[in-house]
Design an enzyme around this catalytic site. Structure first.
Site, PDB file in Angstrom:
ATOM      1  N   LYS A 114       0.811  -1.229   0.000  1.00  7.53           N
ATOM      2  CA  LYS A 114       0.000   0.000   0.000  1.00  7.53           C
ATOM      3  C   LYS A 114       0.840   1.273   0.000  1.00  7.53           C
ATOM      4  CE  LYS A 114      -4.243  -1.807   2.033  1.00  7.53           C
ATOM      5  NZ  LYS A 114      -5.226  -1.705   3.108  1.00  7.53           N
TER       6      LYS A 114
ATOM      7  N   ASP B  79      -9.975   2.956   1.609  1.00  4.69           N
ATOM      8  CA  ASP B  79     -10.097   2.515   3.010  1.00  4.69           C
ATOM      9  C   ASP B  79     -10.617   3.665   3.875  1.00  4.69           C
ATOM     10  OD1 ASP B  79      -9.203  -0.103   2.705  1.00  4.69           O
ATOM     11  OD2 ASP B  79      -7.099   0.419   3.041  1.00  4.69           O
TER      12      ASP B  79
HETATM   13  P1  NDP Z   1       0.259  -3.267   9.321  1.00  6.96           P
HETATM   14  O1  NDP Z   1       1.231  -4.381   9.289  1.00  6.96           O
HETATM   15  O2  NDP Z   1       0.523  -2.024   8.532  1.00  6.96           O
HETATM   16  O3  NDP Z   1       0.074  -2.784  10.869  1.00  6.96           O
HETATM   17  C1  NDP Z   1      -0.089  -3.734  11.899  1.00  6.96           C
HETATM   18  C2  NDP Z   1      -0.395  -3.017  13.213  1.00  6.96           C
HETATM   19  O4  NDP Z   1      -0.639  -4.006  14.214  1.00  6.96           O
HETATM   20  C3  NDP Z   1       0.769  -2.169  13.735  1.00  6.96           C
HETATM   21  O5  NDP Z   1       0.273  -1.044  14.416  1.00  6.96           O
HETATM   22  C4  NDP Z   1       1.457  -3.137  14.705  1.00  6.96           C
HETATM   23  O6  NDP Z   1       2.191  -2.479  15.720  1.00  6.96           O
HETATM   24  C5  NDP Z   1       0.277  -3.827  15.320  1.00  6.96           C
HETATM   25  N1  NDP Z   1       0.624  -5.122  15.884  1.00  6.96           N
HETATM   26  C6  NDP Z   1       0.980  -6.244  15.200  1.00  6.96           C
HETATM   27  N2  NDP Z   1       1.211  -7.251  16.067  1.00  6.96           N
HETATM   28  C7  NDP Z   1       1.007  -6.754  17.323  1.00  6.96           C
HETATM   29  C8  NDP Z   1       1.097  -7.302  18.636  1.00  6.96           C
HETATM   30  N3  NDP Z   1       1.432  -8.576  18.843  1.00  6.96           N
HETATM   31  N4  NDP Z   1       0.780  -6.511  19.681  1.00  6.96           N
HETATM   32  C9  NDP Z   1       0.427  -5.216  19.489  1.00  6.96           C
HETATM   33  N5  NDP Z   1       0.335  -4.623  18.262  1.00  6.96           N
HETATM   34  C10 NDP Z   1       0.630  -5.391  17.198  1.00  6.96           C
HETATM   35  O7  NDP Z   1      -1.127  -3.917   8.922  1.00  6.96           O
HETATM   36  P2  NDP Z   1      -2.447  -3.164   8.371  1.00  6.96           P
HETATM   37  O8  NDP Z   1      -2.590  -1.880   9.077  1.00  6.96           O
HETATM   38  O9  NDP Z   1      -2.468  -3.151   6.903  1.00  6.96           O
HETATM   39  O10 NDP Z   1      -3.595  -4.175   8.852  1.00  6.96           O
HETATM   40  C11 NDP Z   1      -4.022  -4.204  10.200  1.00  6.96           C
HETATM   41  C12 NDP Z   1      -5.343  -4.949  10.283  1.00  6.96           C
HETATM   42  O11 NDP Z   1      -6.355  -4.227   9.582  1.00  6.96           O
HETATM   43  C13 NDP Z   1      -5.280  -6.334   9.648  1.00  6.96           C
HETATM   44  O12 NDP Z   1      -5.843  -7.246  10.562  1.00  6.96           O
HETATM   45  C14 NDP Z   1      -6.162  -6.214   8.414  1.00  6.96           C
HETATM   46  O13 NDP Z   1      -6.854  -7.413   8.180  1.00  6.96           O
HETATM   47  C15 NDP Z   1      -7.128  -5.113   8.799  1.00  6.96           C
HETATM   48  N6  NDP Z   1      -7.667  -4.388   7.625  1.00  6.96           N
HETATM   49  C16 NDP Z   1      -9.013  -4.439   7.386  1.00  6.96           C
HETATM   50  C17 NDP Z   1      -9.579  -3.764   6.328  1.00  6.96           C
HETATM   51  C18 NDP Z   1     -11.046  -3.854   6.112  1.00  6.96           C
HETATM   52  O14 NDP Z   1     -11.506  -3.419   5.054  1.00  6.96           O
HETATM   53  N7  NDP Z   1     -11.819  -4.363   7.045  1.00  6.96           N
HETATM   54  C19 NDP Z   1      -8.745  -2.956   5.405  1.00  6.96           C
HETATM   55  C20 NDP Z   1      -7.342  -2.962   5.741  1.00  6.96           C
HETATM   56  C21 NDP Z   1      -6.845  -3.664   6.807  1.00  6.96           C
HETATM   57  P3  NDP Z   1       3.746  -2.066  15.494  1.00  6.96           P
HETATM   58  O15 NDP Z   1       3.725  -0.755  14.786  1.00  6.96           O
HETATM   59  O16 NDP Z   1       4.299  -1.982  16.871  1.00  6.96           O
HETATM   60  O17 NDP Z   1       4.380  -3.160  14.672  1.00  6.96           O
END
Ligand code: NDP
Length: 277
Positions: free
Chosen positions: A71, A107
């Site tokens: 993205k 989004d």
């Molecule tokens: P990214 O990889 O960009 O971000 C992941 C986020 O989750 C970061 O803030 C990360 O924190 C955090 N994270 C991951 N693991 C942990 C953990 N164990 N404990 C705490 N925080 C954690 O992913 P996306 O933003 O693209 O996607 C995030 C979610 O959104 C996904 O589940 C996806 O399915 C959903 N989504 C849904 C959409 C919809 O249309 N419904 C559209 C787009 C996404 P850190 O920065 O510390 O790594």
């Protein structure tokens, strides 16, 4: 649906893509609208994105959805990017007009459409967003544009700070004191982390005792539909919104950009539900 020499191709680029319900959702909508379009999912690795976008031009593929990890990486590879997508720093939809690729972010509006569909008006409300990745960026920009006061809490505080600075939000970490301060008086909680995503479906980004009636809780995760967080929130008397409405809303806007037609969102929702089963 007949595939013939006139069929227009649309597709998802991501890695992984096996979990995606977008092909089922879009193909059902194309069929229902009588459009000679089809939608496929391609596993495109990080290093393969540039070549894949060249193929979009060469093969005159009409439209692309981008998911993890593309993205943000796609921005410099496109001919044009909408102001909204540039601000968010992420593109999830590409429209190809005769070899010219324009990036959009559906989004942002998809999230707000889903929220409004549940009667939640964000203006002047206090919201807490968990996460600072791609989904969280879209959610925070959308909420700030809609007039909400937002606190962003993230495991990596520096990312929350950067997002908060860009949007006029407040930043914090996921520690007890930050969470307590943020939730005090909040009416909306959004999980935009990947915590709770299948197959790690039994974990929640937040302890259940923090959830109180009066709070609306939305999860951007849609697999599973009922995440641990939403189950806890429901048990605590909160209003809950799952991630499928946002998926359908952002998908419907992509569909409109590619075809110039409005899809039947109920058909898209049913197809996504069916694919999830
Ligand atoms: P990214 O990889 O960009 O971000 C992941 C986020 O989750 C970061 O803030 C990360 O924190 C955090 N994270 C991951 N693991 C942990 C953990 N164990 N404990 C705490 N925080 C954690 O992913 P996306 O933003 O693209 O996607 C995030 C979610 O959104 C996904 O589940 C996806 O399915 C959903 N989504 C849904 C959409 C919809 O249309 N419904 C559209 C787009 C996404 P850190 O920065 O510390 O790594």
């Amino acid at each position: 649906m007949t595939i013939d020499s006139g069929t227009r191709l649309t597709a998802l680029f991501g890695d992984p893509i096996a979990h995606s319900v977008s092909p089922a959702m879009h193909n059902a909508a194309f069929r229902h609208s009588g459009l000679n379009f089809t939608y496929l999912a391609f596993r495109v690795t990080e290093s393969g994105l540039e070549a894949a976008l060249e193929a979009v031009r060469a093969l005159n593929i009409r439209g692309i959805n981008l998911t993890i990890p593309h993205k943000t990486a796609a921005l410099p590879l496109l001919d044009e990017v909408t102001e909204s997508a540039r601000r968010v720093g992420a593109v999830n939809t590409i429209v190809n007009d005769n070899g010219r690729l324009k990036g959009h972010n559906t989004d942002v509006s998809g999230f707000l459409t889903a929220l409004r569909g549940h009667g939640f008006n964000s203006a002047g409300r206090k919201a807490v967003v968990l996460g600072a990745g791609g989904a969280a960026r879209a959610v925070v920009f959308a909420l700030r544009d809609a007039g909400a006061a937002v606190t962003v809490l993230n495991r990596t505080p520096a990312k929350a700070a950067e997002l908060a600075a860009a949007t006029g939000a407040i930043a914090g970490d996921l520690g007890e004191s930050s969470v307590n301060t943020a939730l005090d008086g909040a009416e909306l909680l959004i999980n935009a982390t990947s915590v709770g995503l299948y197959p790690e479906s039994e974990v929640s980004p937040l302890a259940d005792y923090r959830l109180k009636p009066g709070l609306t809780v939305m999860d951007t995760i849609y697999r599973p539909r009922r995440t641990r967080l939403l189950a806890d929130a429901q048990a605590a008397g909160c209003r809950v919104i799952d991630g499928l409405d946002m998926l359908v809303a952002q998908g419907a806007e992509s569909f409109e950009l590619w075809t110039g037609r409005s899809p039947d969102r109920t058909i898209m929702l049913r197809a996504a539900e069916e694919a999830l089963r």
